[in-house]
Write an enzyme that holds these catalytic residues in place. Sequence first.
Site, PDB file in Angstrom:
ATOM      1  N   LYS A 203       0.840  -1.276   0.177  1.00 39.43           N
ATOM      2  CA  LYS A 203       0.028  -0.020   0.167  1.00 39.43           C
ATOM      3  C   LYS A 203       0.791   1.349  -0.024  1.00 39.43           C
ATOM      4  O   LYS A 203       0.398   2.187  -0.703  1.00 39.43           O
ATOM      5  CB  LYS A 203      -0.999  -0.024   1.007  1.00 39.43           C
ATOM      6  CG  LYS A 203      -2.058  -1.029   1.028  1.00 39.43           C
ATOM      7  CD  LYS A 203      -2.739  -1.403   2.292  1.00 39.43           C
ATOM      8  CE  LYS A 203      -3.928  -2.628   1.966  1.00 39.43           C
ATOM      9  NZ  LYS A 203      -4.281  -3.320   2.856  1.00 39.43           N
TER      10      LYS A 203
ATOM     11  N   GLN B  80      -5.316  -1.908   9.110  1.00 44.75           N
ATOM     12  CA  GLN B  80      -4.944  -3.571   8.495  1.00 44.75           C
ATOM     13  C   GLN B  80      -5.580  -4.465   9.415  1.00 44.75           C
ATOM     14  O   GLN B  80      -5.222  -4.505  10.566  1.00 44.75           O
ATOM     15  CB  GLN B  80      -3.432  -3.472   8.266  1.00 44.75           C
ATOM     16  CG  GLN B  80      -3.081  -4.831   7.622  1.00 44.75           C
ATOM     17  CD  GLN B  80      -3.414  -4.791   6.127  1.00 44.75           C
ATOM     18  OE1 GLN B  80      -3.388  -3.942   5.775  1.00 44.75           O
ATOM     19  NE2 GLN B  80      -4.021  -5.819   5.806  1.00 44.75           N
TER      20      GLN B  80
ATOM     21  N   ASP C  15     -11.908   2.209   3.164  1.00 42.84           N
ATOM     22  CA  ASP C  15     -12.158   0.817   2.883  1.00 42.84           C
ATOM     23  C   ASP C  15     -13.804   0.544   2.713  1.00 42.84           C
ATOM     24  O   ASP C  15     -14.378  -0.585   2.429  1.00 42.84           O
ATOM     25  CB  ASP C  15     -11.788  -0.153   4.030  1.00 42.84           C
ATOM     26  CG  ASP C  15     -10.611  -0.785   4.009  1.00 42.84           C
ATOM     27  OD1 ASP C  15     -10.153  -1.097   2.840  1.00 42.84           O
ATOM     28  OD2 ASP C  15      -9.937  -1.046   5.107  1.00 42.84           O
TER      29      ASP C  15
END
Length: 300
Positions: free
Chosen positions: A63, A107, A130
Amino acid sequence: MIARKKGMIWMKAKIIDGKAVAARVKNEVKNEAERLRQNGIVPGLAVVLVGDDPASAIYVEGKKKACAQCCIRSFEYVLDKSVNREVLLELVGKLNNDPKVSGILIQSPLPEQIDESEIIAAISPEKDVDAFHARNVGKIMIGKFDFLPCTPSGIMELIADSGIKVEGAGCVVVGRSNIVGKPMAMLLLHKHGTVTICHSRTKDLASLCREADILVAAAGKPKIITADMVKPGAAVIDVGIHRLAAADSNGKKICGDVDFDAVSEVAGYITPVPGGVGPMTIAMLMKNTVTAAKLQSVNH
Ligand code: NDP
């Protein structure tokens, strides 16, 4: 659905190149981020990693690299696996209020002492790149969303890029998780697919899968989708990622939920693992971060 048939001989499935599509998406994101920077808006993504799970560390590294490619500033926070909820919630609160941070990604998985849903609920919905926050989930349900969850939206991008028609297609999604299966089904439904969702208690998974023009495998079970479960010519999208203890007969150390070699003899389209859905997930995260930066610049 186009069956890849030549005369009477079935051709092997067309391999959907997720790396190439992701590179195109990231390039578009980079151009948009550069345009925003010219107007004084710098998109920034904060990634929070808790603990020392090696797979999570690899994802976070990927990322960060993508942020650099897309002209997005990245901020990394690494917390010890013994962290308590108060510390994590305080960090999320700080990131919510930081104007340099457009998007926040926690995460997963989080250690078991942390209630993941509480942390997701604490993220400001406008920084929830997300799209896991209940407010964003609800917006997706009614089709009026700011962000789409990265893996399902990446899959929709792959489907569109391959020219696969969703409208009227029989779509089967294997898996009903909040991050993949359920939103995947919703996005296919928005595009007028006729969607069936399967899960661990589904009776006769094989026969349902055989009906699918578009089959999305997100069960998290290595090679659960075998060739006899696939309709000839179907598009097969493999979300699963499994690291094998030892290389298989083809020298591969990673496989998906689909038995790739056998299924590619039957399917019309197939995504490889690696190089299919995975790169798209990261590309869509970059896209969401830039969208978040734009929204915040308008709202504040
Ligand atoms: P979860 O474990 O949260 O969900 C798995 C789902 O599959 C559940 O709904 C479960 O059913 C269902 N399932 C399990 N076994 C079977 C079975 N035998 N038959 C039918 N359904 C079954 O996984 P995720 O959704 O988070 O992820 C799925 C896979 O995708 C994993 O391999 C993960 O690593 C990968 N992944 C890949 C990403 C990428 O970028 N490529 C991103 C995210 C995930 P039930 O609800 O009944 O338990």
